[in-house]
Design an enzyme around this catalytic site. Structure first.
Site, mmCIF file in Angstrom:
data_model
loop_
_atom_site.group_PDB
_atom_site.id
_atom_site.type_symbol
_atom_site.label_atom_id
_atom_site.label_comp_id
_atom_site.label_asym_id
_atom_site.label_seq_id
_atom_site.Cartn_x
_atom_site.Cartn_y
_atom_site.Cartn_z
ATOM 1 N N ASN B 406 -58.338 17.709 46.605
ATOM 2 C CA ASN B 406 -59.468 16.795 46.523
ATOM 3 C C ASN B 406 -59.000 15.374 46.234
ATOM 4 O O ASN B 406 -59.021 14.518 47.126
ATOM 5 C CB ASN B 406 -60.446 17.292 45.453
ATOM 6 C CG ASN B 406 -61.755 16.573 45.502
ATOM 7 O OD1 ASN B 406 -61.858 15.499 46.080
ATOM 8 N ND2 ASN B 406 -62.771 17.142 44.907
ATOM 9 N N ASP B 407 -58.524 15.131 45.027
ATOM 10 C CA ASP B 407 -58.175 13.752 44.673
ATOM 11 C C ASP B 407 -57.034 13.194 45.511
ATOM 12 O O ASP B 407 -56.993 12.000 45.788
ATOM 13 C CB ASP B 407 -57.794 13.682 43.194
ATOM 14 C CG ASP B 407 -59.003 13.923 42.312
ATOM 15 O OD1 ASP B 407 -60.122 13.710 42.805
ATOM 16 O OD2 ASP B 407 -58.837 14.335 41.160
#
Lengths: 523, 478
Positions: B406-407
């Site tokens: 995600n990040d």
């Protein structure tokens, strides 16, 4: 509920609003499907194909209209069809609400819900049901094919034994969906393609499709395309003059001109004037995709192909999408299917006409005996606001200066570090005894060696690195081994525990490293 | 055997250790290098056992063998997804061993002092004999050294235990702090420093005990306050500490091999921590103090919507694509999806498509975690590339598949100067023609930041458990 599609009554309309494929998908949403016999014939879908997909075949349009709850069709309904419309019907179709006041009144009076496919708002979520775009895409493609059909030369340049063939030069005016599709088709056929649009922000899209964007030498505060929902707005007279002058300059060179300039709810602007047509070479072709709105070209005749005095063919057809009925039908029916999916949130075959939904609200033109056109502006902005300015490109001198500065800073930092380190070490040497300093030298050198060695370790081997350093850090076992033999019982216990734990670590660490490394295989 | 031989053996062992770390620069040489390490360790232990100052060698061998059996069982049973826990757990052992060895040194000092007074110092053997020769100032230095060794060892021990708990899910992976936060840590550190002064003056064992307790607390509280996704930094930091502890103990025992190896391990862990921090564009201090830094303004509005897609759609797109880049993250490890990913890779490559993997340095919970998982699933390592190697290739790629990360694929790091992760290097997967994101649901990642990637026009969300989703997909790839 049941969805039905009648045969299009408009003369020459070959498209159909439901295909066997879309019917299968609609049935998954819980609907029954019906179609008028022969509705898909012109688009290449036989009744047999429909019944194989589980679609009920109705002999006549009347029977179909009577039996279904939702009517999906392509063209705006004619008077006969409007008569069949009842309060129980939901009609999904192109409806031309801006120019079809009579139809709106009639539908509202009857109480039918009408969803007009051209009113689907231009937001990302609604792209899948944007029938205007999918039809424009086809029109753009077909416009190039149509032009090629009337153009007596190759698109691509060739050098053959029989002589050299110059590539065709194509100008696309208006880089909307149709324009971009035309650009893609023309460049893939090998033509040298130019494109113009009043919105300079589309230059990037144009260039990404392989065409050259025609810039004007004109400074004016451009309206941000996002404000007008991604469509072009009316331009100022000065701008228009600059634009026409540019076209005049280009006209003699162009072999094919495709105009797609439309402004929503207005007559198409005249951009290609008589004198430009006149200055073109004989045999050139103009395709006017704006013909349904009056045409961009002076001399366009709607639905016809005309040849000017100097031998320039002007194509003014308005049924490009219908000319590719199979493709158009499959795209349009998919748009309809997505619309139905949004209307059926529970997938239970029941239409929920949610007027709070931006997309459904926008597309609905009559609902519960009221005319709901024009819709309020959508809550979601159509297109994201302009991105920020790109950082300024640096000149080579500046980059060099920056590098030099960085190098200086780095040197300075290193010197300071070294100096402090050296001073600290010297200071330590003043107070610490020799025996300590001997070990200290070993320590400092090892740290240096460690840094040098570890920097070269490949990133992918970081986990094995941790496992192996883990294993070798159990070197602490040496300390325990040296102590275990001397002294009291407590010492022996503690040392024994340390030896034991370090033993776990040595074997565990090395083995797991070996296991991991064995897994790394080259392809 | 005399000291000369032992020292010679240590020199050889030290060189072997350096070579074994240096060999990790390539996959093939690494397989050889690990043997250098094993031989070095065997040599060092052997030389110590037969060297001067050791005793009870038979007992020691039994202990090593016993530990070895447990180590062998652990190493052969561990799942590759549990690797971070194992590494953290093993750090704890080194830390505790360092504490014990430090304490023993202190006891010995006491014994030696008594023996000296009694006039029996000449009878002392082993380590005690070494101490007996030391002058007063050397003894003070010895105290500082063992004090440091015990302190670092104790921090490593509790820190590693907590890290182990967090990584294995036995302790909540969220950052939790006691009321008082870092003031507590600072207080404990000050008490420990006071204990050092006390200890230097009195040589009291109590001072060491109190300091050890304080260090235990710091290790516990510090790591509790660090969240799950920062674990790569934590684990490499603990790795570093275990090395420094060994080095400090080496000083107090006057053993050069301990110093050399401790320094090697310490610097290795320090470099890993540095690389991890750099990959997150955060300073080491901010990671250790826990949590993401504050934002400097409101985050950019995310526009658009997350559009879902089913396995059919992904399969159709994959069948049409020529080049695919897969970006795995911790989610892949959690879902144990690496076998399915590998199978997918094999099939796509079988169709002549170019399939590659892009690994962000902080993907997973351990430096290099993803590489090991993919290697376990038999993904060839030459198609597994680092961020810097592959980032430029996204624009020419047909499909990027994001699996459980995600990040590290968040475009806000580049676009939004107000984002808490602004400036963090990320994989620019959104530049490929199409992106599929395999994700459990619509939640945000570890940092709690909305990811604009999921709202991009060329992104489709492939919701569901990564393993199940991929297995569904596999059935559709012919």
């Amino acid at each position: 509920m049941k969805i039905g599609t009648p045969k299009e009554v408009f003369d020459g309309e070959a498209r159909v609003a439901m295909t066997p494929d879309s019917a299968v998908q609609l049935q998954k949403l819980g609907y029954d499907c019906a179609i008028e016999s022969g509705a898909g014939l012109l688009a290449g879908f036989s009744d047999k194909a429909y019944s194989e997909a589980g679609v009920e075949i109705k002999k006549t349009a009347a029977a179909l209209w009577k039996d279904v709850d939702v009517v999906a069709k392509v063209r705006e309904p004619d008077d006969g069809e409007m008569k069949r419309l009842t309060a129980d019907h939901t009609l999904i179709s192109f409806f031309n609400p801006a120019g079809n006041d009579k139809g709106l009144q009639a539908a509202a009076k009857k109480g039918a819900s009408v969803i007009s496919m051209e009113m689907v708002p231009r937001i990302s979520r609604a792209q899948k049901m944007d029938a205007l775009s999918s039809m424009a895409n086809i029109a753009g493609y077909r416009a190039v094919i149509e032009a090629g059909n009337n153009f007596g030369r190759f698109f691509t340049g060739q050098v053959t034994a029989a002589g050299k063939v110059p590539p065709a030069k194509v100008l696309i005016v208006g880089a909307g969906v149709a324009g971009l599709a035309a650009i893609g088709t023309a460049t893939s056929l090998g033509a040298i393609t130019y494109a113009f649009d009043v919105r300079p922000e589309v230059a990037e899209q144009v260039e990404s499709m392989g065409a050259e964007f025609v810039y004007l030498d004109f400074k004016e505060e451009q309206k941000d395309g996002a404000e007008t929902g991604g469509y072009a707005a009316v331009s100022s007279p000065e701008f228009r003059e600059a634009q026409l002058a540019k076209f005049r300059e280009l006209a003699p060179e162009m072999d094919i001109v495709i105009t797609t300039a439309l402004i929503p709810n207005r007559e198409a602007p005249k951009l290609w004037l008589k004198d430009m047509v006149k200055s073109m070479k004989p045999g050139s072709v103009i395709v006017d995709l704006a013909a349904p709105a009056g045409g961009n070209v002076e001399g366009t005749v709607q639905d016809e192909k005309v040849v000017s005095d100097n031998g320039v063919t002007i194509v003014g057809y308005t049924d490009f999408a219908s000319r590719m009925a199979a493709q158009a039908s499959s795209l349009y029916s998919t748009n309809i299917r997505h619309m139905m999916a949004d209307l059926t949130p529970e997938k239970d075959g029941v239409v929920v006409h949610n007027m709070d939904d931006d997309v459904i609200r926008g597309a609905t033109v009559t609902f519960k005996k009221e005319i709901t056109y024009p819709p309020p502006p959508p809550k979601v902005q159509a297109i994201a606001a302009k991105s920020q300015e790109k950082p300024k490109e640096l000149t080579p001198e500046e980059i060099r200066a920056q590098e030099a500065d960085a190098f200086k800073a780095q040197t300075k930092q290193q010197v300071i570090l070294l100096a402090t380190g050296a001073l600290l070490t010297l200071g330590l040497g003043l107070i610490a005894p020799v025996s300590f300093m001997q070990h200290f030298i070993v320590f400092v050198l090892s740290v240096f060696v460690g840094f040098q060695v570890i920097w070269n370790v490949s990133h992918s081997l970081h986990t094995p690195l941790m496992a192996v350093t883990n294993a070798i850090s159990s070197i602490i076992i040496l300390g325990a081994l040296m102590q275990i033999g001397s002294g009291s019982f407590l010492v022996i216990i503690l040392a024994a525990l340390s030896v034991f734990m370090a033993g776990i670590n040595i074997f565990g660490g090395f083995l797991v490293t070996r296991r991991m490394l064995a897994m790394f295989q080259k392809s | 055997m005399d000291l000369g031989f032992t020292t010679a053996a240590y020199v050889v062992a030290a060189i072997l250790f350096i070579l074994s770390l240096g060999g990790l620069s390539g996959q093939e040489s690494a397989k050889r290098a690990v043997w250098y390490g094993i031989v070095g360790m065997a040599l060092a232990v052997f030389a110590t056992l037969i060297g001067p100052g050791s005793g009870l060698w038979f007992f020691s061998i039994i202990l090593i063998a016993g530990g070895g059996i447990i180590g062998y069982m652990l190493a052969s049973r561990v799942e590759m997804t549990q690797m971070p826990e194992l590494v953290a757990g093993m750090h704890a052992l080194v830390g505790l061993a360092a504490v014990f060895v430090g304490f023993i040194a202190d006891f010995e000092m006491g014994n030696v002092a008594i023996a000296k007074e009694a006039g029996t110092a000449k009878d002392l053997t082993g380590f005690a004999a070494l101490i007996a020769k030391k002058s007063a100032i050397e003894l003070s230095i010895l105290r500082v050294e063992l004090f440091l060794g015990v302190f670092i060892g104790a921090v490593t021990f509790t820190g590693s235990v907590i890290a182990y708990g967090k990584l294995s899910g036995k302790v909540t992976s969220a950052a939790t702090k006691l009321p008082g936060g870092h003031a507590l840590n600072a207080g404990a550190a000050i008490i420990a420093a006071l204990c050092l002064i006390w200890y230097l003056q009195s040589g009291s064992l109590l001072a060491v005990v109190i300091m050890t307790l304080m260090a235990f607390f710091i290790g516990f509280h510090l790591i509790m306050g660090i969240g799950g996704a920062d674990m790569p930094v934590v684990v490499s930091m603990l790795n570093s500490y275990s090395g420094w502890a060994a080095a400090a103990i080496g000083f107090s025992l006057g053993n050069d091999l301990l110093i050399v190896v401790g320094a090697l391990v310490g610097s290795s862990g320090a470099i890993l921590s540095y690389i991890m921090c750099k990959a997150m564009n955060r300073s080491f201090v901010s990671v250790i103090l826990g949590g993401f830094g504050g934002t400097s303004g409101p985050a950019m509005e995310v526009e658009g919507e997350q559009i879902a897609i089913d396995a059919d759609g992904v399969a159709a797109a994959l069948n049409d694509a020529d080049s695919v880049i897969i970006i795995p993250g911790y989610g892949m490890a959690v879902a144990q999806a690496q076998q399915a990913v590998s199978e997918l890779t094999k099939r796509l490559r079988g169709q002549g498509k170019e399939v590659r993997f892009a690994i962000h340095p902080v993907a997973g919970r351990l430096p290099g975690h993803m590489n090991v998982l993919l290697a376990e699933a038999k993904v060839p390592y030459d198609i597994v590339l680092e961020m810097d190697e592959i980032n430029e290739d996204f624009p020419s790629t047909d499909i990027a598949i994001v699996i459980g990360s995600n990040d590290i694929v968040n475009p806000a790091a580049q676009d939004d100067p107000n984002s808490p992760i602004a400036g963090m290097p990320v994989l620019e997967c959104w530049k490929s023609k199409q992106v599929f994101v395999s994700k459990r649901g619509q939640g945000t990642g570890y940092s709690g930041i909305e990811n604009p990637l999921f709202f991009k026009e060329n992104t489709r969300m492939f919701y569901g458990d990564a393993k199940e989703s991929l297995n569904k997909l596999l059935a559709l790839i012919n």
